[in-house]
Design a protein around this motif. Sequence first.
Motif, PDB file in Angstrom:
ATOM      1  N   TYR A  49       0.837  -1.207   0.000  1.00 42.68           N
ATOM      2  CA  TYR A  49       0.000   0.000   0.000  1.00 42.68           C
ATOM      3  C   TYR A  49       0.867   1.251   0.000  1.00 42.68           C
ATOM      4  N   PHE A  50       1.865   1.284   0.870  1.00 41.65           N
ATOM      5  CA  PHE A  50       2.727   2.460   0.949  1.00 41.65           C
ATOM      6  C   PHE A  50       3.639   2.568  -0.267  1.00 41.65           C
ATOM      7  N   VAL A  51       4.072   1.435  -0.805  1.00 45.41           N
ATOM      8  CA  VAL A  51       4.873   1.463  -2.032  1.00 45.41           C
ATOM      9  C   VAL A  51       4.058   2.028  -3.187  1.00 45.41           C
ATOM     10  N   ASP A  52       2.815   1.552  -3.358  1.00 49.85           N
ATOM     11  CA  ASP A  52       1.955   1.997  -4.452  1.00 49.85           C
ATOM     12  C   ASP A  52       1.676   3.495  -4.388  1.00 49.85           C
ATOM     13  N   ASN A  53       1.729   4.052  -3.197  1.00 52.28           N
ATOM     14  CA  ASN A  53       1.413   5.463  -3.031  1.00 52.28           C
ATOM     15  C   ASN A  53       2.648   6.342  -2.862  1.00 52.28           C
ATOM     16  N   GLY A  54       3.790   5.800  -3.242  1.00 52.78           N
ATOM     17  CA  GLY A  54       4.994   6.602  -3.292  1.00 52.78           C
ATOM     18  C   GLY A  54       5.553   7.004  -1.949  1.00 52.78           C
ATOM     19  N   LEU A  55       5.239   6.247  -0.897  1.00 53.52           N
ATOM     20  CA  LEU A  55       5.741   6.551   0.436  1.00 53.52           C
ATOM     21  C   LEU A  55       6.786   5.497   0.808  1.00 53.52           C
ATOM     22  N   SER A  56       8.049   5.805   0.559  1.00 51.95           N
ATOM     23  CA  SER A  56       9.114   4.868   0.887  1.00 51.95           C
ATOM     24  C   SER A  56       9.232   4.745   2.405  1.00 51.95           C
ATOM     25  N   TYR A  57       9.764   3.635   2.860  1.00 50.46           N
ATOM     26  CA  TYR A  57       9.767   3.388   4.297  1.00 50.46           C
ATOM     27  C   TYR A  57      10.968   2.542   4.707  1.00 50.46           C
ATOM     28  N   ARG A  58      11.211   2.543   6.003  1.00 46.76           N
ATOM     29  CA  ARG A  58      12.154   1.635   6.646  1.00 46.76           C
ATOM     30  C   ARG A  58      11.351   0.690   7.528  1.00 46.76           C
ATOM     31  N   GLU A  59      11.819  -0.554   7.635  1.00 53.80           N
ATOM     32  CA  GLU A  59      11.052  -1.552   8.380  1.00 53.80           C
ATOM     33  C   GLU A  59      11.940  -2.270   9.375  1.00 53.80           C
ATOM     34  N   ASP A  60      11.400  -2.495  10.540  1.00 52.64           N
ATOM     35  CA  ASP A  60      12.080  -3.286  11.551  1.00 52.64           C
ATOM     36  C   ASP A  60      11.658  -4.736  11.324  1.00 52.64           C
ATOM     37  N   LYS A  61      12.489  -5.501  10.648  1.00 52.32           N
ATOM     38  CA  LYS A  61      12.145  -6.852  10.234  1.00 52.32           C
ATOM     39  C   LYS A  61      11.765  -7.728  11.424  1.00 52.32           C
ATOM     40  N   GLY A  62      10.685  -8.453  11.240  1.00 50.84           N
ATOM     41  CA  GLY A  62      10.264  -9.410  12.242  1.00 50.84           C
ATOM     42  C   GLY A  62       9.403  -8.844  13.352  1.00 50.84           C
ATOM     43  N   THR A  63       9.194  -7.546  13.368  1.00 53.16           N
ATOM     44  CA  THR A  63       8.409  -6.949  14.459  1.00 53.16           C
ATOM     45  C   THR A  63       7.152  -6.260  13.951  1.00 53.16           C
ATOM     46  N   TYR A  64       6.918  -6.233  12.642  1.00 47.32           N
ATOM     47  CA  TYR A  64       5.731  -5.611  12.054  1.00 47.32           C
ATOM     48  C   TYR A  64       5.620  -4.135  12.443  1.00 47.32           C
ATOM     49  N   VAL A  65       6.701  -3.428  12.237  1.00 53.02           N
ATOM     50  CA  VAL A  65       6.742  -1.981  12.433  1.00 53.02           C
ATOM     51  C   VAL A  65       7.444  -1.371  11.227  1.00 53.02           C
ATOM     52  N   LEU A  66       6.827  -0.355  10.622  1.00 53.21           N
ATOM     53  CA  LEU A  66       7.499   0.373   9.549  1.00 53.21           C
ATOM     54  C   LEU A  66       7.290   1.863   9.762  1.00 53.21           C
ATOM     55  N   GLU A  67       8.209   2.631   9.203  1.00 53.04           N
ATOM     56  CA  GLU A  67       8.163   4.073   9.343  1.00 53.04           C
ATOM     57  C   GLU A  67       8.475   4.690   7.986  1.00 53.04           C
ATOM     58  N   THR A  68       7.558   5.497   7.474  1.00 51.99           N
ATOM     59  CA  THR A  68       7.784   6.112   6.166  1.00 51.99           C
ATOM     60  C   THR A  68       8.816   7.223   6.279  1.00 51.99           C
ATOM     61  N   ASP A  69       9.478   7.509   5.177  1.00 48.62           N
ATOM     62  CA  ASP A  69      10.418   8.621   5.152  1.00 48.62           C
ATOM     63  C   ASP A  69       9.649   9.939   5.196  1.00 48.62           C
ATOM     64  N   TRP A  70      10.346  10.996   5.611  1.00 51.17           N
ATOM     65  CA  TRP A  70       9.719  12.313   5.618  1.00 51.17           C
ATOM     66  C   TRP A  70       9.276  12.671   4.204  1.00 51.17           C
ATOM     67  N   ARG A  71       8.109  13.238   4.099  1.00 49.53           N
ATOM     68  CA  ARG A  71       7.580  13.659   2.800  1.00 49.53           C
ATOM     69  C   ARG A  71       7.150  15.122   2.906  1.00 49.53           C
ATOM     70  N   GLU A  72       7.592  15.933   1.963  1.00 49.07           N
ATOM     71  CA  GLU A  72       7.296  17.355   2.009  1.00 49.07           C
ATOM     72  C   GLU A  72       5.966  17.652   1.335  1.00 49.07           C
ATOM     73  N   GLU A  73       5.163  18.477   1.981  1.00 44.36           N
ATOM     74  CA  GLU A  73       3.922  18.974   1.409  1.00 44.36           C
ATOM     75  C   GLU A  73       4.057  20.475   1.182  1.00 44.36           C
ATOM     76  N   PHE A  74       3.407  20.983   0.157  1.00 42.95           N
ATOM     77  CA  PHE A  74       3.524  22.388  -0.225  1.00 42.95           C
ATOM     78  C   PHE A  74       5.000  22.735  -0.433  1.00 42.95           C
ATOM     79  N   GLY A  75       5.713  21.855  -1.135  1.00 43.30           N
ATOM     80  CA  GLY A  75       7.151  22.000  -1.318  1.00 43.30           C
ATOM     81  C   GLY A  75       7.540  23.349  -1.900  1.00 43.30           C
ATOM     82  N   GLY A  76       8.588  23.930  -1.353  1.00 41.72           N
ATOM     83  CA  GLY A  76       9.097  25.198  -1.859  1.00 41.72           C
ATOM     84  C   GLY A  76       8.463  26.422  -1.223  1.00 41.72           C
TER      85      GLY A  76
END
Length: 511
Positions: A49-76
Amino acid sequence: MRLAFIAGVVAIGVLAGCATAQYGASGIPDEEAIYDLPLEEVWPSVRQYFVDNGLSYREDKGTYVLETDWREEFGGSRVAGFWHRYMVVGKRDSPSTSKLWIFRITRSASDTLAKAGSQIDWGVSRSLGGAGGSETGGGGLGAVGDESGPANNSIEDMAAFMSQPQGQNAITGGSRDGQRDLVMEWKVFNGIAPVVARIKEEQLLKEAAPGAGKVAANPPKAKAGSAPLIECGMPIIGLSPQVKRGGVMMLGELHGTQEVPRFVAQGVCQTAAAGTPVSVGLELPVENQERVATFIRSAGTDDDWLKLMEAPFWRSPFPDGRSSEAVAGLLDQLRRLRAQGLDVDAFVFDHPKLQGQERETAMANTVLGFVRKGQDRFFMLVSGNIHPRLARGLPWDGKYEPMGRLIHKEVEDAVALDMAYNTGTAWICAVGPQGQQLECGVKEAKGKDNGDRYFVHLWDDPDKNGFTGVFYVGPVTASLPAVRRGLGRPGADDNSVHSRSAPQSPRLSRR
């Protein structure tokens, strides 16, 4: 004020097997989304779901926790920009069912609008799961996989974290807070529901097959739905039930705060993203209508900003808060939301050359002109808190009919909300010590603490001033004039000619 009951306004219930969110009077889901599959079978769809929506993430393998990278809104944007990220924690509800907890973390892109002291580390970490949180772990929530991160927390620890009074309102200067977002949890649930349903059906068909060699039917492939690509911040409690096409919500504000423009931007984004077109009416002189309409439809270049800000309104010798950085930021946010495909617009309705009843009537007629031409739209008006009132009369004129009363006569779905806020500061023009002329600057604004979340609440009956309810914006922070010296983009380091003096108590504030 009738607000004491607001604490704990959102109660979270658990109904296993829910397929759709149940929304209470707050407009916020009051149930968790439960997946009818074990966590390990749901988790791959969550990742996708997060991949399809362009939200890259880091995942703590084996614990079912992921955190998306910072994403800028209203960039610039130097005024309106901010970053956000999500922390997703998978939970086992039972051996055969599961759920997600999603936390939203937001940070401002603009130091200009940051609260004083927000850049200071006071030495006590508010990270999730103990002291020593990591800045690299998601804005104060602790790094995923770190000993202080959520992967090592019990359910009791997570519950304790959520009960802390540290909520955020998004689009907030200097914010590094996190808060659970039930709306986002249901968006993810609805987005991957077709995939989960297909997996479940294939399992049932396989279990029902009488013998080897029997091939289960292959249902049509489903693709995960799209998460909102436009970040609208934490949902405003109680807003969505009041949104009606052709309806008018009139907000009576204290001019000169950062929070009211943020509230409006956030509410407009959430309303338009949900499919209802929105028009914002601002108490700016009608002579600025063409400039505002042009800017909202522009690319936001330096030349576009110059054309907007060269109007005399922005350089008044007594800027009363309507020409603040935050108001300029609101216009920029509306412009960017429109550029991203949301049906958002803005107009102005003040007639400053008129006085008293004549001015109120002219303002009401201007607003009604836009409402009659946009019956399929929702209108949100922002003005000083005398104008939206529905009751007849003021202390100095018993026959006075405010703009809100005149609008309400013509529009059935019209509500007038007074501003509620916690103590802070505002940019206010008030009569000076000699009582002869106005003095403008940062003044103390005393309010009442009703929590950190934005909310809308309607009363059973209007109060004596004709307000049908309140909108709450939390602690207020002064927003200085957008143009303090010369022209150009608001928030520039222009060696302001206006003092950032310590807060004072105003003798008189006319709003």
